[in-house]
Design an enzyme around this catalytic site. Structure first.
Site, PDB file in Angstrom:
ATOM      1  N   PHE A  48      61.294   7.011 127.013  1.00 51.58           N
ATOM      2  CA  PHE A  48      62.618   7.826 127.281  1.00 51.58           C
ATOM      3  C   PHE A  48      62.531   9.109 126.900  1.00 51.58           C
ATOM      4  O   PHE A  48      63.418  10.133 126.437  1.00 51.58           O
ATOM      5  CB  PHE A  48      63.526   6.900 125.845  1.00 51.58           C
ATOM      6  CG  PHE A  48      63.750   5.574 126.198  1.00 51.58           C
ATOM      7  CD1 PHE A  48      64.532   5.015 127.155  1.00 51.58           C
ATOM      8  CD2 PHE A  48      62.827   4.697 125.463  1.00 51.58           C
ATOM      9  CE1 PHE A  48      64.508   3.850 127.374  1.00 51.58           C
ATOM     10  CE2 PHE A  48      63.084   3.287 125.520  1.00 51.58           C
ATOM     11  CZ  PHE A  48      63.947   2.836 126.502  1.00 51.58           C
ATOM     12  N   LEU A  49      61.477   9.875 127.045  1.00 50.34           N
ATOM     13  CA  LEU A  49      61.002  11.267 126.719  1.00 50.34           C
ATOM     14  C   LEU A  49      61.726  12.204 127.813  1.00 50.34           C
ATOM     15  O   LEU A  49      62.107  11.754 128.857  1.00 50.34           O
ATOM     16  CB  LEU A  49      59.834  11.682 126.995  1.00 50.34           C
ATOM     17  CG  LEU A  49      58.459  11.033 126.365  1.00 50.34           C
ATOM     18  CD1 LEU A  49      57.169  11.342 126.657  1.00 50.34           C
ATOM     19  CD2 LEU A  49      58.652  11.103 124.898  1.00 50.34           C
ATOM     20  N   THR A  62      57.911   4.014 135.136  1.00 47.49           N
ATOM     21  CA  THR A  62      59.246   3.480 135.350  1.00 47.49           C
ATOM     22  C   THR A  62      58.945   2.597 136.446  1.00 47.49           C
ATOM     23  O   THR A  62      58.893   3.240 137.543  1.00 47.49           O
ATOM     24  CB  THR A  62      60.140   4.486 135.492  1.00 47.49           C
ATOM     25  OG1 THR A  62      60.457   5.020 134.066  1.00 47.49           O
ATOM     26  CG2 THR A  62      61.834   3.699 135.750  1.00 47.49           C
ATOM     27  N   GLY A 107      79.238  20.406 134.973  1.00 50.69           N
ATOM     28  CA  GLY A 107      78.413  21.466 135.490  1.00 50.69           C
ATOM     29  C   GLY A 107      78.081  21.061 137.074  1.00 50.69           C
ATOM     30  O   GLY A 107      78.725  20.479 137.833  1.00 50.69           O
ATOM     31  N   ASN A 164      69.085   5.305 131.794  1.00 48.42           N
ATOM     32  CA  ASN A 164      69.308   6.516 132.649  1.00 48.42           C
ATOM     33  C   ASN A 164      70.231   6.396 133.573  1.00 48.42           C
ATOM     34  O   ASN A 164      70.869   7.336 133.656  1.00 48.42           O
ATOM     35  CB  ASN A 164      67.774   6.512 133.659  1.00 48.42           C
ATOM     36  CG  ASN A 164      66.879   7.389 132.852  1.00 48.42           C
ATOM     37  OD1 ASN A 164      66.852   7.935 131.781  1.00 48.42           O
ATOM     38  ND2 ASN A 164      65.516   7.657 133.678  1.00 48.42           N
ATOM     39  N   CYS A 182      63.768  12.054 137.229  1.00 48.61           N
ATOM     40  CA  CYS A 182      64.103  10.717 136.860  1.00 48.61           C
ATOM     41  C   CYS A 182      65.711  10.049 137.230  1.00 48.61           C
ATOM     42  O   CYS A 182      65.437   8.991 137.981  1.00 48.61           O
ATOM     43  CB  CYS A 182      63.922  10.842 135.333  1.00 48.61           C
ATOM     44  SG  CYS A 182      62.541  11.305 134.679  1.00 48.61           S
ATOM     45  N   PHE A 227      75.450  14.657 126.812  1.00 46.89           N
ATOM     46  CA  PHE A 227      75.319  14.388 127.949  1.00 46.89           C
ATOM     47  C   PHE A 227      76.975  14.329 128.774  1.00 46.89           C
ATOM     48  O   PHE A 227      77.300  13.589 129.577  1.00 46.89           O
ATOM     49  CB  PHE A 227      74.993  12.940 128.471  1.00 46.89           C
ATOM     50  CG  PHE A 227      73.162  13.311 128.575  1.00 46.89           C
ATOM     51  CD1 PHE A 227      72.554  13.362 127.269  1.00 46.89           C
ATOM     52  CD2 PHE A 227      72.630  13.092 129.602  1.00 46.89           C
ATOM     53  CE1 PHE A 227      71.274  13.741 127.499  1.00 46.89           C
ATOM     54  CE2 PHE A 227      71.388  13.573 129.732  1.00 46.89           C
ATOM     55  CZ  PHE A 227      70.566  13.826 128.456  1.00 46.89           C
ATOM     56  N   GLU A 234      62.227  15.618 129.725  1.00 46.54           N
ATOM     57  CA  GLU A 234      61.319  16.877 129.977  1.00 46.54           C
ATOM     58  C   GLU A 234      61.980  18.051 129.071  1.00 46.54           C
ATOM     59  O   GLU A 234      62.941  18.110 128.949  1.00 46.54           O
ATOM     60  CB  GLU A 234      61.260  17.329 131.436  1.00 46.54           C
ATOM     61  CG  GLU A 234      60.390  16.231 132.092  1.00 46.54           C
ATOM     62  CD  GLU A 234      60.319  16.669 133.710  1.00 46.54           C
ATOM     63  OE1 GLU A 234      60.152  17.820 134.083  1.00 46.54           O
ATOM     64  OE2 GLU A 234      60.238  15.824 134.803  1.00 46.54           O
TER      65      GLU A 234
HETATM   66  C1  UGA Z   1      65.836  11.770 131.656  1.00 41.80           C
HETATM   67  C2  UGA Z   1      66.210  10.818 130.349  1.00 41.80           C
HETATM   68  O1  UGA Z   1      67.073  11.958 129.475  1.00 41.80           O
HETATM   69  C3  UGA Z   1      65.169  10.614 129.405  1.00 41.80           C
HETATM   70  O2  UGA Z   1      65.432   9.740 128.511  1.00 41.80           O
HETATM   71  C4  UGA Z   1      63.958   9.891 130.449  1.00 41.80           C
HETATM   72  O3  UGA Z   1      62.800   9.583 129.782  1.00 41.80           O
HETATM   73  C5  UGA Z   1      63.587  10.593 131.632  1.00 41.80           C
HETATM   74  O4  UGA Z   1      64.992  10.985 132.114  1.00 41.80           O
HETATM   75  C6  UGA Z   1      62.649   9.626 132.511  1.00 41.80           C
HETATM   76  O5  UGA Z   1      63.165   8.774 132.981  1.00 41.80           O
HETATM   77  O6  UGA Z   1      61.644  10.109 132.350  1.00 41.80           O
HETATM   78  P1  UGA Z   1      65.077  14.252 132.055  1.00 41.80           P
HETATM   79  O7  UGA Z   1      64.927  13.892 133.339  1.00 41.80           O
HETATM   80  O8  UGA Z   1      63.845  15.129 131.403  1.00 41.80           O
HETATM   81  O9  UGA Z   1      65.251  13.069 130.968  1.00 41.80           O
HETATM   82  O10 UGA Z   1      66.375  15.209 131.816  1.00 41.80           O
HETATM   83  P2  UGA Z   1      67.536  15.190 131.076  1.00 41.80           P
HETATM   84  O11 UGA Z   1      67.495  15.902 129.946  1.00 41.80           O
HETATM   85  O12 UGA Z   1      68.064  13.643 130.747  1.00 41.80           O
HETATM   86  O13 UGA Z   1      68.432  15.838 132.330  1.00 41.80           O
HETATM   87  C7  UGA Z   1      68.933  15.297 133.485  1.00 41.80           C
HETATM   88  C8  UGA Z   1      70.012  16.137 134.313  1.00 41.80           C
HETATM   89  O14 UGA Z   1      71.063  15.871 133.894  1.00 41.80           O
HETATM   90  C9  UGA Z   1      69.460  17.387 134.259  1.00 41.80           C
HETATM   91  O15 UGA Z   1      69.507  18.055 135.593  1.00 41.80           O
HETATM   92  C10 UGA Z   1      70.681  18.072 133.322  1.00 41.80           C
HETATM   93  O16 UGA Z   1      70.905  19.504 133.467  1.00 41.80           O
HETATM   94  C11 UGA Z   1      71.730  17.131 133.679  1.00 41.80           C
HETATM   95  N1  UGA Z   1      72.642  17.186 132.374  1.00 41.80           N
HETATM   96  C12 UGA Z   1      72.326  16.726 131.449  1.00 41.80           C
HETATM   97  C13 UGA Z   1      74.105  17.568 132.759  1.00 41.80           C
HETATM   98  O17 UGA Z   1      74.404  18.097 133.907  1.00 41.80           O
HETATM   99  N2  UGA Z   1      74.955  17.324 131.765  1.00 41.80           N
HETATM  100  C14 UGA Z   1      74.423  16.998 130.564  1.00 41.80           C
HETATM  101  O18 UGA Z   1      75.410  16.884 129.430  1.00 41.80           O
HETATM  102  C15 UGA Z   1      73.409  16.693 130.297  1.00 41.80           C
END
Ligand code: UGA
Length: 449
Positions: A150-151, A121, A251, A206, A258, A247, A153
């Site tokens: 867009f993966l 990125t 919480g 993001n 990211c 999303f 973790e």
């Molecule tokens: C995020 C994006 O979802 C990916 O598409 C992107 O590729 C990645 O960043 C990146 O740029 O490399 P990631 O950081 O692995 O992925 O995690 P997410 O699943 O997106 O969660 C991010 C944060 O949001 C976490 O702390 C999670 O707990 C929080 N979250 C997620 C919420 O508080 N509420 C939700 O409804 C969803």
């Protein structure tokens, strides 16, 4: 089948290499971190990522996946993916040193007709910079394609194999065609754009997801004031296909490696180019306020005083299914509680204790939930690991000084918690109390026995 190389074996690089090997290509992975390389060579993933190790081992066993810590004299890869990290400064400016090093290293080792694909990125405009560097450094004619990742973790292998879309940015249609061919077996829509637009799609995606979370967290606060239930509000909203259900979980706010970096970087880029990124700034502010609101809830649940209160935080990872604690909301919350004088322990089923110690040296790390719960005045659910859903609340209650649960992710079975005599506080919906909330005297009596 193509000969590929991947520079950088973090979660994006390792997953990209393992998945392309699984699709039948030959992949050479290069990372300057010799410890990480040694692990990968034995098929051990440097990160906790479901499904990754079997793919790595299968790739190594077939001889199609090689991992090394130094660059060979010449690289015979047709397509090289750059997947190195781009850390951000406090203001949000991205540090591109690793990208520059990778491009310089590969550009004069590649043959004419090869392609550098950028997956890291990077600030908008970096693709042009990479193309310029490749032109200056290399003797060969090398094309540049931007292919943002867009993966997520925790589900990275699944996300790689089932993309919603593949974005390719390039000014060279033939090069983009060759990269597109790699993704064809996955059946996803391939969007062709210019390099800057591809780079922007990554940041905007993001930033939008982070905005969705901050939005629902703001709605959660309003729900609390007005007596509505945010989980049902989100469910009702999410069924509208224009909004979508994902999303929208209120919480503790977003964290990880990211969202915090990318939202800050986009706001920074906007500001230095003369735009006022008002919405992005609010999104970040709501997110940090969300941690403070949670501290306030914990304080209120413990008679408005956190001094010397023993608190067990459940979960250290920034979300479940990962051992990543970078910008973890759980650890940020634990540190805020410590600032108010609380005696805080943290438990995580996957994150190694020494990693938590490095990040937060004064936090106690509990070996088990029961160990951390002993004598605690409150349990705070911070990371939604599935094993926390099946905790034996009645048994935990007998160990604790007081039966208080704060569920900062609206994750637990509230009825089961309350049935075991706990008070239950959550986010954006009514908290539940039981008559047998305060059991400090009972605990004191048991200890005296
Ligand atoms: C995020 C994006 O979802 C990916 O598409 C992107 O590729 C990645 O960043 C990146 O740029 O490399 P990631 O950081 O692995 O992925 O995690 P997410 O699943 O997106 O969660 C991010 C944060 O949001 C976490 O702390 C999670 O707990 C929080 N979250 C997620 C919420 O508080 N509420 C939700 O409804 C969803």
């Amino acid at each position: 089948m193509a000969k590929l190389a991947v520079i950088g074996c973090g979660y994006v690089g390792a997953v990209t290499a393992a998945c392309f090997t699984d699709l039948g290509h030959t992949v050479e992975c290069i990372d300057i971190d010799a410890t990480r390389v040694a692990m990968l060579q034995r098929g051990i993933a440097p990160i906790h990522e479901p499904g990754l190790e079997p793919l790595l081992r299968a790739g190594i066993a077939t001889g199609r996946l090689a991992i090394r810590s130094t660059y060979p004299e010449r690289m015979d890869a047709e397509i090289v993916f750059i997947a190195v990290n781009t850390p951000a400064s406090q203001e949000g400016a991205a540090d591109l040193r690793a990208v520059r090093d990778a491009v310089t290293s590969v550009a004069n080792r590649l043959a004419t007709g090869s392609i550098i694909v950028n997956k890291s990125t990077v600030p908008i405009g970096t693709g042009d910079l990479v193309a310029g560097m490749a032109r200056r450094t290399g003797m060969a004619d090398i094309a540049v394609v931007s292919n943002p990742e867009f993966l997520r973790e925790g589900s990275a292998v699944h996300d790689f194999m089932h993309p919603d879309r593949v974005v390719l940015g390039s000014t060279d249609p033939a090069a983009a065609d060759r990269v597109a061919a790699l993704y064809e077996p996955l059946g996803a829509f391939i969007q062709r754009v210019d390099i800057r637009t591809a780079e922007m799609i990554k940041y905007a995606s993001n930033a939008f997801l982070a905005t969705k979370i901050s939005f629902i967290n703001e709605i959660a606060s309003i729900c609390e004031s007005l007596g509505a239930d945010v989980t049902e509000v989100a469910r009702g909203m999410g069924m509208d296909v224009r909004i979508g259900a994902q999303f929208l979980q209120a919480g503790l706010g977003w964290g990880g490696s990211c969202f915090p970096k990318d939202v800050r970087a986009l706001a920074h880029m906007a500001a230095v180019h003369g735009t006022h990124p008002q919405l992005l700034r609010s999104v970040m502010e709501i997110n940090s306020d969300q941690r403070l609101r949670t501290v306030q809830k914990i304080r209120a649940a413990l008679d408005n005083d956190l001094e010397r209160r023993r608190i067990l935080v459940l979960g250290a990872a920034f979300k479940n299914d990962t051992d990543d604690i970078r910008n973890s909301p759980s650890i940020e919350l634990a540190k805020l509680l410590q600032l108010e004088g609380a005696d805080v322990a943290i438990y995580d089923p996957v994150v190694p204790a020494e990693r938590i110690h490095r990040e937060a040296p004064t936090l106690r790390v509990a070996e088990t939930v029961a160990h951390g719960a002993f004598g605690a005045h409150a349990l705070v659910l911070a990371t939604p690991w599935p094993e926390f859903k099946t905790l034996r609340w009645d048994e935990l209650g007998t160990l604790m000084a007081r039966r208080t649960v704060i569920d900062s992710r609206n994750y637990l079975d509230a009825a089961a918690v309350v049935e075991a005599g706990f008070s239950y506080t959550c986010i954006g919906r009514p908290s539940l109390e039981t008559p047998a909330t305060v059991l400090e005297s009972e605990f004191a009596m048991r200890r005296a026995e």
